[in-house]
Every structure is written in structure tokens, then in C-alpha cells.
Design an enzyme around this catalytic site. Structure first.
Site, PDB file in Angstrom:
ATOM      1  N   SER A   1      13.101 -15.187  -5.932  1.00 42.21           N
ATOM      2  CA  SER A   1      11.942 -15.772  -5.259  1.00 42.21           C
ATOM      3  C   SER A   1      11.528 -14.914  -4.082  1.00 42.21           C
ATOM      4  CB  SER A   1      12.338 -17.162  -4.747  1.00 42.21           C
ATOM      5  OG  SER A   1      11.407 -17.621  -3.807  1.00 42.21           O
TER       6      SER A   1
ATOM      7  N   TYR B   1      17.750 -23.501  -0.207  1.00 39.27           N
ATOM      8  CA  TYR B   1      17.222 -23.036  -1.498  1.00 39.27           C
ATOM      9  C   TYR B   1      17.013 -21.519  -1.463  1.00 39.27           C
ATOM     10  CZ  TYR B   1      13.688 -21.550  -4.768  1.00 39.27           C
ATOM     11  OH  TYR B   1      12.998 -20.813  -5.700  1.00 39.27           O
TER      12      TYR B   1
ATOM     13  N   LYS C   1      18.974 -18.179  -3.514  1.00 34.62           N
ATOM     14  CA  LYS C   1      18.354 -17.075  -4.266  1.00 34.62           C
ATOM     15  C   LYS C   1      18.865 -15.736  -3.739  1.00 34.62           C
ATOM     16  CE  LYS C   1      15.816 -19.368  -7.200  1.00 34.62           C
ATOM     17  NZ  LYS C   1      16.220 -19.389  -8.620  1.00 34.62           N
TER      18      LYS C   1
END
Ligand code: UDP
Length: 340
Positions: free
Chosen positions: A124, A152, A156
Site C-alpha cells: 500500500s 494497518y 504492510k
């Protein structure tokens, strides 16, 4: 090739599955269906006339996933499975780290057990450090993995590091890290699309739900950013372009680990999206400006030159295409897959 596609029943996964099948690959989906639908798989089968092998399994469960894949043969892996809600990750960090990191560790072990060397990982743009986000268009050399504002995003960045370290110990591994910008749109048939659980966090699904009457109005998070109209600017990429990026990444795999941005290189503001969506759908999208959302940056736009050059891939669809296709999906499926 026969491709193991983790998270293949989700929004991005279903479009990737479709593109892989249309390119002549076979697809084995592994998904726990915690935030995805079997219906999506069935619709991809209908659209392509091909069948998809599906395993229901939580990849974070080592014994279960290793057993479920023991007798399966596959030539490459596209790893999309994971939890993805930024706000939820702030409230439930342990769950996010456990699920997203352990899944990747298990998958890498399973790949080694099977002698599989090809991996495409769903990363991401949130891995870029906030300091880098002042840069007009982010390229892959910008600093990443520091100052990330939510768990989150950290999962990644940590998964990228895990893949790099595993590749160091297993030099035959061929991995690509795809740094997605903002995926939007749907397959032009309107048969598959984004079906978020609960209140959407992301802009486009919120806008489509306002247009269909499921929500009263959009809250625009801030209009005093240093952008052309004061609202936040992002790089919205059509999910079909994104899916095609996975196919290009598979074809471009070679020993080592390479990161690629998947974006258009163009920035659109929140109000640009509201206008484009209203024009494409013929629906009014009511909105109200509210305070900025904590952790948001003014602008995050890709420099996609590396993917253009090395993968021979570029985004070809416009934001108008994305709005038209999102509306086709939302208007044909007002309650997502549950509405059938
Ligand atoms: N946004 C907004 N209202 C919403 C959701 C998002 O104004 O209900 C804005 C957000 O501030 C950002 C852009 O839309 O400028 C894209 O947000 P999204 O959550 O879709 O993606 P992000 O880039 O934050 O990952």
C-alpha cells in the site's frame, strides 16, 4: 500457471481472479470469507465461463492452512488476504498485527515447503513515510517504513520487510511488492465490485451509497488543505487497471524483491470525485465539510514510471470510467452481494 490467490473473494481479489482467468491462468482462491463473499467468486465464474477452485481457510492458522494446501500444486502466489480497515486497526492493533503478519509468515513457509518461488504481494502507498508525502509524486525511492500513523499501514511495511528478509535467506525467491494507491471502480459489467461491511471508510463506496440513498450525505474531511480546492488529493486507480498490474507483475518476476507503485500519476480532490461521480451517475451527491480526519495527508499521488517502464504496465482507465463502473455496480446491487 496455476495461481494461489489469497483473499481472492474480496474487492480487489475478485477482479484479479477475473483478469488471471481471462489471461488463461488457473486460479486457486484461499479465503476465510470473514469480509468477502462466495457470491463474488460465483460471479467471476459466470463472467469468465471458467471455474475457480476455492479453499475456505484462515491463513493465520498455520496448521489449518498448511494442511489445506498440502495436496495442492501451484506455480505462483498472489497474496492479498488480510485485514484492511485503518480505523479498526487503531482500535484492534493486536488483531491486525497477528492476522496480517502471521498470515504472511505462514504463506512464506508454505511456499518454501512446496518449492514455489513466485510471489506478488499486495502492499500500500501507506508504507511511505509522512515526510515523503510532501513530495509531489511519490516514487519507490521515497522513504518508507517510518512514521506510519496506524497499525494497518505498519503491517504492510512490516510484511514488505519480512518478504525482503525471507528472500535474503532464500535467494531464489522472486517477489514483487505492489504499492496500491486508491483503488476505485468495478468491472464494467457491474457484476462484481466493492461491498464494504458496515459504514464505508473509503471515499468512493461512501459516495456511491449516498447516491443510492443508503446514506444521507458525504462528510468531506477538511477543505483547508494546500490543494487546488482545499480538499485532500489522492491517486484513484481503476480496480481493473490495478488487477492488470498483478498480471504484469507476475510476468515481470525475477529473483529478488522489487517494489512498484500502482497508480495513475494524476491527483483528484474529494470534490473532483463528487463532481465526476454526479456527472457519471446522474445522481446528486450531498456533502458537508467537516473537520479533517486525523492522520490524513493533503496529497498522495503516485509516480508510476517504474511500473510503466519495468512491467510494461500503465493505468489506462479514467476517473469517469471508474465512476460509471462504480455506479453500475452500486445501482445493480444496492445492498452489495447480500441483495441478490
Ligand atoms: N474522505 C472524505 N470523506 C469520507 C472518506 C474519505 O472526505 O467519508 C477523503 C479523505 O480525507 C481523503 C480521501 O477522501 O482525502 C480518500 O480517503 P480514503 O479513506 O478513501 O483513502 P486514503 O487515501 O485515506 O487511504
Amino acid at each position: 500457471m496455476r495461481i494461489l490467490l489469497t483473499g481472492g473473494a474480496g474487492y480487489i481479489g475478485s477482479h484479479v481472479a477475473l483478469v488471471l482467468l481471462e489471461a488463461g491462468h488457473d486460479v486457486l482462491v484461499l479465503d476465510d470469507f470473514s469480509n468477502s463473499s462466495r457470491e463474488a467468486i460465483e460471479r467471476v465464474e459466470e463472467l469468465t465461463g471458467r471455474s475457480i477452485d476455492t479453499i475456505e481457510c484462515d491463513l493465520a492458522d498455520q496448521a489449518a492452512s498448511s494442511a489445506a494446501l498440502r495436496d495442492e500444486a501451484f506455480d505462483a502466489v498472489i497474496h492479498l488476504a488480510g485485514l484492511k480497515a485503518v480505523g479498526e486497526s487503531v482500535a484492534q492493533p493486536s488483531r491486525y498485527y497477528r492476522t496480517n503478519l502471521v498470515s504472511t509468515l505462514n504463506l512464506l513457509d508454505i511456499m518454501a515447503e512446496h518449492g514455489v518461488t513466485k510471489l506478488v504481494f499486495s502492499s500500500s502507498a501507506t508504507v511511505y513515510s509522512p515526510a515523503a508525502e510532501g513530495v509531489l509524486n511519490l516514487d519507490e525511492s521515497q522513504p518508507s517504513g517510518t512514521g506510519i500513523t496506524n497499525p494497518y499501514g505498519w503491517t504492510k511495511a512490516m510484511n514488505e520487510q519480512i518478504i525482503r528478509d525471507v528472500q535474503t535467506g532464500r535467494p531464489e525467491l522472486e517477489a514483487v511488492l505492489l504499492r496500491y494507491f486508491n483503488p476505485v471502480g468495478a468491472h464494467p459489467s457491474g457484476r462484481i465490485g466493492e461491498d464494504p461491511a458496515g459504514i464505508p471508510n473509503n471515499l468512493m463506496p461512501f459516495v456511491t451509497q449516498v447516491a443510492i440513498g443508503r446514506r444521507d450525505h458525504l462528510a468531506v474531511f477538511g477543505d483547508q488543505y494546500p490543494t487546488h480546492d482545499g480538499t485532500g488529493v489522492r491517486d484513484y486507480i481503476h480496480v481493473m487497471d490495478l488487477a492488470e498490474g498483478h498480471l504484469a507483475a507476475l510476468d515481470g518476476l525475477r529473483p529478488g524483491v522489487e517494489a512498484y507503485n500502482l497508480g495513475t500519476g494524476d491527483g483528484q480532490s474529494v470534490l473532483d470525485i463528487v463532481k465526476a461521480f454526479s456527472a457519471a451517475s446522474g445522481q446528486e451527491v450531498r456533502y458537508e465539510v467537516v473537520a479533517p480526519r486525523p492522520g490524513d495527508v493533503a496529497r498522495a499521488v503516485a509516480d508510476p514510471a517504474k511500473a510503466n517502464r519495468e512491467l510494461g504496465w500503465r493505468a489506462t482507465r479514467t476517473i469517469e470510467d471508474a465512476c460509471r463502473d462504480s455506479w453500475a455496480w452500486q445501482s445493480q446491487n444496492p445492498n452489495g452481494y447480500a441483495g441478490r
